[in-house]
Scaffold this motif. Structure first.
Motif, mmCIF file in Angstrom:
data_model
loop_
_atom_site.group_PDB
_atom_site.id
_atom_site.type_symbol
_atom_site.label_atom_id
_atom_site.label_comp_id
_atom_site.label_asym_id
_atom_site.label_seq_id
_atom_site.Cartn_x
_atom_site.Cartn_y
_atom_site.Cartn_z
ATOM 1 N N LYS A 83 0.828 -1.205 0.000
ATOM 2 C CA LYS A 83 0.000 0.000 0.000
ATOM 3 C C LYS A 83 0.862 1.254 0.000
ATOM 4 O O LYS A 83 0.542 2.248 -0.658
ATOM 5 C CB LYS A 83 -0.930 -0.022 1.217
ATOM 6 N N GLU A 84 1.971 1.217 0.735
ATOM 7 C CA GLU A 84 2.879 2.363 0.755
ATOM 8 C C GLU A 84 3.492 2.600 -0.618
ATOM 9 O O GLU A 84 3.630 3.742 -1.062
ATOM 10 C CB GLU A 84 3.982 2.134 1.791
ATOM 11 N N VAL A 85 3.875 1.513 -1.295
ATOM 12 C CA VAL A 85 4.458 1.632 -2.626
ATOM 13 C C VAL A 85 3.442 2.205 -3.603
ATOM 14 O O VAL A 85 3.746 3.107 -4.389
ATOM 15 C CB VAL A 85 4.964 0.266 -3.120
ATOM 16 N N ASP A 86 2.214 1.702 -3.568
ATOM 17 C CA ASP A 86 1.171 2.207 -4.462
ATOM 18 C C ASP A 86 0.921 3.692 -4.218
ATOM 19 O O ASP A 86 0.735 4.471 -5.166
ATOM 20 C CB ASP A 86 -0.127 1.418 -4.267
ATOM 21 N N SER A 87 0.915 4.089 -2.956
ATOM 22 C CA SER A 87 0.711 5.496 -2.611
ATOM 23 C C SER A 87 1.846 6.354 -3.157
ATOM 24 O O SER A 87 1.611 7.434 -3.727
ATOM 25 C CB SER A 87 0.612 5.652 -1.092
ATOM 26 N N LEU A 88 3.089 5.862 -3.006
ATOM 27 C CA LEU A 88 4.244 6.590 -3.507
ATOM 28 C C LEU A 88 4.184 6.740 -5.026
ATOM 29 O O LEU A 88 4.423 7.822 -5.585
ATOM 30 C CB LEU A 88 5.526 5.883 -3.086
ATOM 31 N N LEU A 89 3.861 5.653 -5.726
ATOM 32 C CA LEU A 89 3.780 5.706 -7.182
ATOM 33 C C LEU A 89 2.684 6.659 -7.646
ATOM 34 O O LEU A 89 2.858 7.388 -8.633
ATOM 35 C CB LEU A 89 3.534 4.305 -7.740
ATOM 36 N N ASN A 90 1.564 6.656 -6.939
ATOM 37 C CA ASN A 90 0.471 7.577 -7.288
ATOM 38 C C ASN A 90 0.906 9.033 -7.138
ATOM 39 O O ASN A 90 0.599 9.883 -7.988
ATOM 40 C CB ASN A 90 -0.748 7.312 -6.406
ATOM 41 N N LYS A 91 1.636 9.319 -6.055
ATOM 42 C CA LYS A 91 2.103 10.691 -5.830
ATOM 43 C C LYS A 91 3.109 11.118 -6.892
ATOM 44 O O LYS A 91 3.072 12.253 -7.381
ATOM 45 C CB LYS A 91 2.722 10.807 -4.444
ATOM 46 N N VAL A 92 4.029 10.205 -7.262
ATOM 47 C CA VAL A 92 5.009 10.525 -8.302
ATOM 48 C C VAL A 92 4.305 10.787 -9.629
ATOM 49 O O VAL A 92 4.637 11.727 -10.354
ATOM 50 C CB VAL A 92 6.033 9.383 -8.452
ATOM 51 N N GLU A 93 3.313 9.973 -9.933
ATOM 52 C CA GLU A 93 2.591 10.150 -11.197
ATOM 53 C C GLU A 93 1.870 11.490 -11.241
ATOM 54 O O GLU A 93 1.907 12.200 -12.253
ATOM 55 C CB GLU A 93 1.597 8.999 -11.388
ATOM 56 N N GLU A 94 1.212 11.868 -10.136
ATOM 57 C CA GLU A 94 0.509 13.147 -10.083
ATOM 58 C C GLU A 94 1.486 14.318 -10.187
ATOM 59 O O GLU A 94 1.238 15.289 -10.901
ATOM 60 C CB GLU A 94 -0.300 13.252 -8.789
ATOM 61 N N ARG A 95 2.628 14.226 -9.468
ATOM 62 C CA ARG A 95 3.610 15.304 -9.522
ATOM 63 C C ARG A 95 4.204 15.438 -10.922
ATOM 64 O O ARG A 95 4.441 16.555 -11.405
ATOM 65 C CB ARG A 95 4.713 15.043 -8.499
ATOM 66 N N MET A 96 4.443 14.314 -11.592
ATOM 67 C CA MET A 96 4.989 14.361 -12.941
ATOM 68 C C MET A 96 4.018 15.039 -13.904
ATOM 69 O O MET A 96 4.434 15.764 -14.824
ATOM 70 C CB MET A 96 5.319 12.959 -13.438
#
Length: 300
Positions: A83-96
């Motif tokens: 869940k932490e990894v998915d959250s991190l990937l979601n944040k990176v995608e939004e920031r990108m």
């Protein structure tokens, strides 16, 4: 047994990337996770940033100046960590998306690869592609004098026979067996038939239903026969229980004898022949296979 979860997130920007802006824009996301940073810079070749967490997970962020941004993240395969990894990937995608509004391109997130798990779900196809199966159980795993023999259970395909890493046959693959036999275009009634290989019993099981005079199956590996007669019964039925029946017999011979029989059969091809071709989808292979039926050309 613990396993590692390898997640990826790729961005192909529509224009030349501002590597430094992207690097600075993503830093805060990793810092919020308590990850320490190490950055390597190459003149004209972009950046490589490594972020390490105290729990052992780490991420590599590679930024190429021509617009390719790759994120690889490896962590322990647990529910909380996932869940932490998915959250991190979601944040990176939004920031990108925020950082590249003027250079919108392609975003690709692949399903995570689980490495080092108890059950290996990844097997290559004949043309070198990697397929992930829904395997949930190792049914049989033994080494014979010739090869490693695995029978794995798939929720979709049933038990799958894998010989030295090569997917051989699954309980779902009756179409494959029938195509080898000619898909109903061949008449086996009252004929002598030789099967070279086929220790899974699939062809033998189907061909005896067509009332041949005698079927002889030749297989070099007794352990394939033993494993399949116990764990591949939807494929072989009961024909491997006793290798002698009313119209068939099975023999387990050494490799030299098998090659000799094969070469003997090839000798019959030194004459004009005709052929037909059939393309069949083999379910568990996730591939199309081409089958040729070859016969002697009739004399004019």
């Amino acid at each position: 047994m613990a396993a590692a979860r390898h997640s990826t997130l790729d961005f192909k920007l529509g224009a030349k990337a501002d590597s430094e802006t992207i690097l600075k824009g993503l830093q805060s996301i990793f810092q919020e996770q308590g990850m320490t940073e190490s950055v390597h810079t190459w003149q004209d070749h972009g950046y490589l940033a490594t972020y390490i967490n105290k729990n052992g997970s780490f991420a590599n962020l590679r930024i190429y100046p021509h617009g390719l941004v790759l994120l690889d993240l490896q962590s322990y395969d647990g529910d909380a960590e996932g869940k932490e990894v998915d959250s991190l990937l979601n944040k990176v995608e939004e920031r990108m998306k925020e950082l590249s509004q003027d250079t919108t391109g392609r975003v690709k997130r692949l399903p995570p690869i689980v490495r080092g798990g108890t059950i290996d779900r990844y097997w290559p196809t004949a043309d070198g592609r990697l397929v992930e199966y829904d395997i949930d159980e190792v049914v049989y795993d033994e080494d014979s004098p010739y090869q490693n023999i695995k029978i794995l259970h798939s929720k979709q395909f049933g038990n799958i026979l894998i010989l030295s890493g090569d997917v051989n046959l699954a309980e779902s693959d009756l179409a494959y067996t029938r195509a080898i036999m000619g898909s109903g275009k061949e008449d086996y009634t009252g004929k002598d038939v030789l099967i070279l290989g086929g220790g899974d019993g699939g062809i033998l099981c189907e061909i005896v239903k067509l009332k041949p005079k005698m079927v002889t199956m030749v297989e070099i590996d007794q352990m394939v026969i033993d494993g399949c007669k116990k764990y591949m019964r939807k494929t072989c039925g009961d024909v491997l229980d006793n290798l002698k029946g009313d119209c068939y017999q099975g023999n387990c011979v050494n490799l030299t004898e098998a090659l000799s029989l094969y070469e003997e059969q090839l000798g019959h091809l030194y004459c004009p022949v005709e052929f037909s071709k059939e393309i069949v989808c083999v379910p568990s292979y996730l591939e199309l296979w081409v089958f040729y039926t070859v016969w002697k050309k009739a004399k004019p």
